[in-house]
Design an enzyme around this catalytic site. Structure first.
Site, PDB file in Angstrom:
ATOM      1  N   GLU A 132       0.962  -0.858   0.013  1.00 56.73           N
ATOM      2  CA  GLU A 132       0.111   0.344  -0.166  1.00 56.73           C
ATOM      3  C   GLU A 132       1.090   1.392  -0.185  1.00 56.73           C
ATOM      4  OE1 GLU A 132      -3.872  -1.614   2.794  1.00 56.73           O
ATOM      5  OE2 GLU A 132      -2.513  -0.048   3.589  1.00 56.73           O
TER       6      GLU A 132
ATOM      7  N   LYS B  96       2.776   4.036   1.015  1.00 62.77           N
ATOM      8  CA  LYS B  96       2.740   5.106   2.326  1.00 62.77           C
ATOM      9  C   LYS B  96       2.569   6.651   2.626  1.00 62.77           C
ATOM     10  CE  LYS B  96       5.488   5.403   6.568  1.00 62.77           C
ATOM     11  NZ  LYS B  96       5.344   6.040   7.322  1.00 62.77           N
TER      12      LYS B  96
ATOM     13  N   ARG C   9      -0.760   9.279  10.773  1.00 62.72           N
ATOM     14  CA  ARG C   9      -2.547   8.229  11.067  1.00 62.72           C
ATOM     15  C   ARG C   9      -3.649   8.501  11.947  1.00 62.72           C
ATOM     16  NH1 ARG C   9       0.156   2.690  12.598  1.00 62.72           N
ATOM     17  NH2 ARG C   9      -2.088   1.745  13.119  1.00 62.72           N
TER      18      ARG C   9
ATOM     19  N   GLU D 181      -4.842   7.416   6.499  1.00 70.16           N
ATOM     20  CA  GLU D 181      -3.618   8.394   6.574  1.00 70.16           C
ATOM     21  C   GLU D 181      -4.313   9.850   6.698  1.00 70.16           C
ATOM     22  OE1 GLU D 181       0.390   8.891   7.583  1.00 70.16           O
ATOM     23  OE2 GLU D 181      -0.740   7.504   8.526  1.00 70.16           O
TER      24      GLU D 181
ATOM     25  N   ARG E 148       4.630  -3.622  17.568  1.00 76.47           N
ATOM     26  CA  ARG E 148       5.411  -3.614  16.321  1.00 76.47           C
ATOM     27  C   ARG E 148       6.246  -4.651  16.040  1.00 76.47           C
ATOM     28  NH1 ARG E 148       8.102   2.049  14.631  1.00 76.47           N
ATOM     29  NH2 ARG E 148       7.825   2.447  16.924  1.00 76.47           N
TER      30      ARG E 148
END
Length: 559
Positions: A247, A249, A254, A299, A414
């Site tokens: 996708e 960025k 965000r 985003e 993460r």
């Protein structure tokens, strides 16, 4: 429960650097906390009044607080200001003023935690004509009845400058220890609700079983899943098992969108409620999102006149704007690119594979001028993915995200299920951990800043360089104002700073360095921007800097 008990806890926490002792002190206090206060006390211990996502804020600056203390003590404001210059700490200065209090109250009553919290709520909810006068009256009443120690910590809570070293990880461990429950289940419940008060109550009353049943709730933001870095499209495909969803960025901010019927709430990545600052996006969501009850992520990108994305700082300017919003809608138009859905009409989706969540997202959203689905390419072909990467960069975006098709959504984690692919010599997001006072005309300003990356192994922020260029005088004045309350130690011109502020830094190259514990130093680092949208834990890691160093050396060698 007396507020003096909480003040005593603050004092004991401030006197120790041992994490295990801090955890035990907080756990013991939580055990003693009555049920009716348990949803409030964890935040007060953290030095807050409300969760980050709560719209309410006290809205009290130093000037109003000094006026309240002066009225409560009879000590003139100019004397209070002089004391601050001597102590360097408004909380300590208020404590000194309360020791020499000249005003006596005939109806003085000991402060309770309940009274303090309810007064803070009244202050936060005071709006409209005369609200500042009402806030002042509420504050004066608190300080009239406060002991010096209580006044010190009331001040720090009001201004958000608590220095007890209690962060989210410690609060998680303290709740687990207090109620003899699993830290992992406490972590999970908090990641799903972002509400320590709620989690503490469940831990006490329902134990591990109750914590394991905690579900996300519309109106309480979920801690966002985070990504690691990949050096290239090829590396990302290899990590993903040979096939991935790529996708764009986007260079934006965000956000997490919560909708319950006509009610729409929008949270930043730091879980701050930014709904009121972007009303046109709220209206577009009502029109484009088919689901009536939903939690989706995307985003938010500022779009220029040429249709190309503008730097993310433009979005932050929109978030900060509280007045003349209509004017800003025209100046900085926004576009929301949605990339994930976590909840739809009663169904929690985070345990579904990403490919399935994408389908559910497409079903829940109808694209419009302001609302888009993130552009996506599912492929196992490195050449095809590389072409998509180049296209993203040419369009002015940051690069690509690569996502495992079978990945579940892991709040707050993460991991390597999501990977960022960006140009090698990218800027870094680093945390300010120290500073030095300037010289000459800048002697009253902090003039250079020690910046650090996050070490995931030790959980520490380790320095990688000093940044002294790229700042205007206005920048330095703003950073001095922002960082002074976060000073934890002074030694000559150097000050140690609590790691709370993230800045974007550019540099010429990364060097090996024995000078810093990290083993790396940035050559000619330069300030680019304040990253208000990022928490310290979201800063770049030492692992990322080591990776960039290796890529840089390979590039130099022509490999």
């Amino acid at each position: 429960m007396r507020y003096s008990e909480l003040s005593n806890l603050y004092t004991r926490l401030e006197k120790t650097t041992l994490k295990t002792l801090k955890t035990r002190l907080v756990a013991d206090f939580l055990k003693r906390t009555p049920d009716e206060l348990l949803d409030v006390v964890p935040y007060l211990i953290l030095g807050k009044v409300f969760p980050d996502w709560d719209e309410r804020e006290l809205g009290i600056g130093e000037k109003l607080l000094l006026k309240a203390v002066s009225m409560a003590t009879g000590v003139p404001e100019r004397e209070l200001e002089g004391a601050i210059r001597n102590t360097g700490d408004l909380g300590e200065s208020v404590a000194l003023a309360l020791k020499r209090k000249r005003q006596k109250s005939f109806f003085s009553q000991p402060l309770t935690i309940k009274r303090v919290y309810e007064t803070f709520v009244k202050i936060a909810e005071a709006t409209g004509e005369g609200s500042q006068d009402r806030k002042l009256k509420y504050l004066v009443n608190l300080f009239m009845d406060a002991s010096p120690e209580e006044g010190k910590y009331l001040t720090r809570t009001v201004l958000g400058t608590m220095r007890t070293g209690v962060a989210e990880g410690l609060m998680r461990d303290a709740i687990a220890e207090a109620f003899e429950v699993s830290p992992e289940l406490v972590e999970r419940a908090y990641m799903l609700t972002s509400d320590f008060g709620y989690v503490a109550k469940i831990a006490r009353t329902e134990g591990n079983e109750g914590l394991s049943k905690v579900k996300m709730q519309v109106g309480k933001p979920v801690r966002p899943m985070l990504a690691q870095n990949a050096a290239s499209v090829e590396e990302a495909l290899k990590e993903m098992g040979g096939k991935a969803a790529f996708e764009i960025k986007y260079d934006g901010a965000r956000v997490q969108v919560h909708r319950d019927g006509e009610r729409v709430l929008i949270y930043s990545r730091r879980l701050e409620n930014v709904t009121k600052s972007i009303p046109e996006v709220v209206e577009a969501i009502r029109e484009s999102v088919r689901a009536r009850k939903v939690i989706i992520e995307g985003e938010l990108v500022a779009v220029g006149d040429d249709g190309r994305p503008r730097p993310f700082q433009y979005v932050l300017r929109r978030f900060r704007r509280k007045y003349n919003i209509e004017e800003m809608i025209e100046k900085i138009p926004l576009e929301l690119n949605l990339f994930d859905v976590l909840y739809v009409d009663g169904d929690t989706l985070i345990d579904l594979p990403f490919s399935e969540r994408r389908k559910r997202l497409e079903e829940a959203v109808s694209e419009s001028g302001r609302i888009k689905l993130a552009r996506q390419l599912v492929t196992d072909d490195p050449g095809e993915a590389e072409a998509f990467y180049r296209e993203a960069l040419e369009l002015g975006h940051e690069g690509l995200m690569a996502k495992r098709l079978d990945s579940v959504y892991e709040p707050g984690n993460r991991g390597k299920k999501w990977l960022k692919i960006k140009p090698t010599m990218e800027d870094l997001d680093l945390v300010i951990v120290g500073a030095e006072w300037g010289e000459g005309r800048r002697a009253h300003l902090l003039g250079s800043f020690l910046v650090a990356a996050f070490d995931t192994n030790s959980g520490e922020f380790v320095p990688v360089g000093k940044v002294g260029s790229g700042f205007t005088d206005e920048d330095l004045a703003e950073f001095t104002r922002m960082l002074k309350p976060l000073i934890v130690r002074e030694e000559g011109k150097y000050v140690e700073i609590e790691p709370r502020v993230v800045i974007q830094v550019t540099y010429q190259e990364i060097q090996k360095s024995p000078k810093y514990k990290s083993g790396f130093a940035l050559r000619f680092p330069r300030y680019v921007a304040l990253r208000e949208d990022k928490s310290p834990e979201e800063a770049d890691t030492i692992e990322r800097i080591a990776q960039l160093y290796r890529l840089q050396e390979r590039f130099k060698a022509g490999k």
